[in-house]
Design an enzyme around this catalytic site. Sequence first.
Site, PDB file in Angstrom:
ATOM      1  N   ASP A 200       1.141  -0.847   0.073  1.00 49.92           N
ATOM      2  CA  ASP A 200       0.614  -0.324  -0.140  1.00 49.92           C
ATOM      3  C   ASP A 200       0.677   1.115  -0.044  1.00 49.92           C
ATOM      4  OD1 ASP A 200      -2.804   1.182   0.148  1.00 49.92           O
ATOM      5  OD2 ASP A 200      -1.840   2.382   2.370  1.00 49.92           O
ATOM      6  N   GLU A 242       1.188  -0.205  -5.558  1.00 54.52           N
ATOM      7  CA  GLU A 242       0.102   1.253  -5.811  1.00 54.52           C
ATOM      8  C   GLU A 242       1.261   1.660  -5.624  1.00 54.52           C
ATOM      9  OE1 GLU A 242      -3.521   3.309  -3.759  1.00 54.52           O
ATOM     10  OE2 GLU A 242      -1.490   2.683  -2.549  1.00 54.52           O
TER      11      GLU A 242
HETATM   12  C1  NOJ Z   1      -4.899   2.734  -0.320  1.00 52.10           C
HETATM   13  C2  NOJ Z   1      -5.798   1.883  -0.467  1.00 52.10           C
HETATM   14  O1  NOJ Z   1      -5.595   1.499  -1.721  1.00 52.10           O
HETATM   15  C3  NOJ Z   1      -7.009   3.133   0.094  1.00 52.10           C
HETATM   16  O2  NOJ Z   1      -8.165   1.898   0.442  1.00 52.10           O
HETATM   17  C4  NOJ Z   1      -6.651   3.249   1.394  1.00 52.10           C
HETATM   18  O3  NOJ Z   1      -7.500   3.915   2.414  1.00 52.10           O
HETATM   19  C5  NOJ Z   1      -5.254   4.348   1.120  1.00 52.10           C
HETATM   20  N1  NOJ Z   1      -4.123   3.287   0.492  1.00 52.10           N
HETATM   21  C6  NOJ Z   1      -4.876   4.334   3.088  1.00 52.10           C
HETATM   22  O4  NOJ Z   1      -4.103   3.252   3.611  1.00 52.10           O
END
Ligand code: NOJ
Length: 545
Positions: A200, A242
């Site tokens: 993440d 991501e």
């Molecule tokens: C990215 C995640 O995809 C999202 O759902 C989340 O709120 C944020 N990161 C914070 O962790």
Amino acid sequence: MSDRWYKKAVVYCLDIDTFADANGDGIGDIRGLIGRLDYLARLGVTCLWLNPIHPSPDRDDGYDVADFYNVDPRFGTLGDFAELLHQANSLGIKVVIDLVVNHTSDQHPWFQSARSSPDSPYRNWYVWSESAPADRHQGMVFPGEQGETWSYDRTAKAWYYHRFYKFQPDLNIKNPQVRDEIKRICAFWIQLGVAGFRMDAVPFIIEETEPGNPDSPKDLDFLTDLRQYLQWRRGDVVLLAEANVEPDQLVKFFGDAGGSNSRIHMLFDFMLNTKLMLALARQDPEPIIEALRETPKLPAGGQWATFLRNHDEVDLSRLTADQRAQAFEVFGPSPEMQLYGRGIRRRLAPMLGNDRRWIELAYSLQFSLRGTPVLRYGEEIGMGDDLALEGRDAIRTPMQWSHLDHGGFTSGTPVRPVIAEGEFGYHRVNVTEQRHDPKSLLSWFERMIRTLREAPEIGAGTCTHIDVPVPEGVLVHRADDVTGTMLFLHNLCTKDAVVDLSSVYSEAESPNDVLADREYPDLGKFAEVPVAGHGYRWIRLRRCS
Ligand code: NOJ
Ligand code: CA
């Protein structure tokens, strides 16, 4: 043939709490998921990506972790999780979990200790400032839901940094103990048997935050270090990250200056996602062609992960204002469908007016373009969204399994209401019904995924736009690898078209349609290849034995 499993994988993303509830408490759980593994195997997916599974106050759907070394008791026990890994493995399905280490929940014992005293051994695990940082109203990820990125903590008597919500204090990556702990967390889950991590918020994990500096340095070498460490623990471990950054920054996340894939294996292709949305909205393939042209070359081993929908809003922020307005107009015209001024909080089927041909076209495009496809649960049956729910919860409603109460998701009171009314209600959209119908969207997804798995060129090979004169709306591309060549036609507009592809005929060896929206006449010498409005053809051009 590439022996890297992630290049030939079909990834299915799900949130345990809304997938299947086995014990009737209304919350999806691990045993419920185990019971549905057969369904996933039949669908043809080869890898699951589980949204956060850890104990959490659940203020950001689990992305606020309170203990990295356990599973949320609402989902089951670590024993259940080990059983899931075993059962999935025996069906040939790998499991990847979310690794959310940019921040913790403010309820995490580390943060509770850190805030309690400057002498806490955990104080330096977070990012503090004695005075109010000048950039505290900059860099918010959730505008409208988040007022600042630095908040004052009265217990700590200091300001702490949080890139996301206020209840998600950022960990301090400058601290070697934090780096070690991240490795330990990964090692623990690898030891249990996970195949990798969906990391993440990677650009923020490596940010060495300096109070007052909205453009703090990033330590990309931490990614090299982490990769090396993990690869030793499990040779075929995969990092899927991501990193929604500027296109010219992307390559650095795959590898260091040496040009090898020494960091992240796979990055979500946010740019292609956005351009696909624009292309669908305009019924014009040009944005896709542009994305293919502009995509940086990846080091060998690097791979894109493609997606149309995920658990977040469709992020249109990288489009120009005009392009964004166009996408909003077609896919999310009313303010309640929009989020953070940049995105759309809808599932794909409603975005495409529940038009079956358009939905197939969109997923055929995603799955035939380069990279590893990632599919969000429920998309395979064309689930809808619930705009009455807050923010991103609109697209996080429970899986619709059958006609039974609450769509067969639970016998209790569901954690979030199951969509019951209208054209997307569970009486009309559910797995059982579609299972019985060979013409259903679910049956189509099964066929399409099976076809993809017979065409390793798509994931492991090179994807190229074939630049020949074509009627308006048509995209022709090919995938080449040592295994052979696949040729694809997609018609993004509603008018039937005929394409002259005689220039590729010389390469053809017993060519045939392996997937198409309908029966088409024999390909002949490729001089007149028809493709219907919103139609598509996957043609095996040749196979190398
Ligand atoms: C990215 C995640 O995809 C999202 O759902 C989340 O709120 C944020 N990161 C914070 O962790
Ligand atoms: Ca349950």
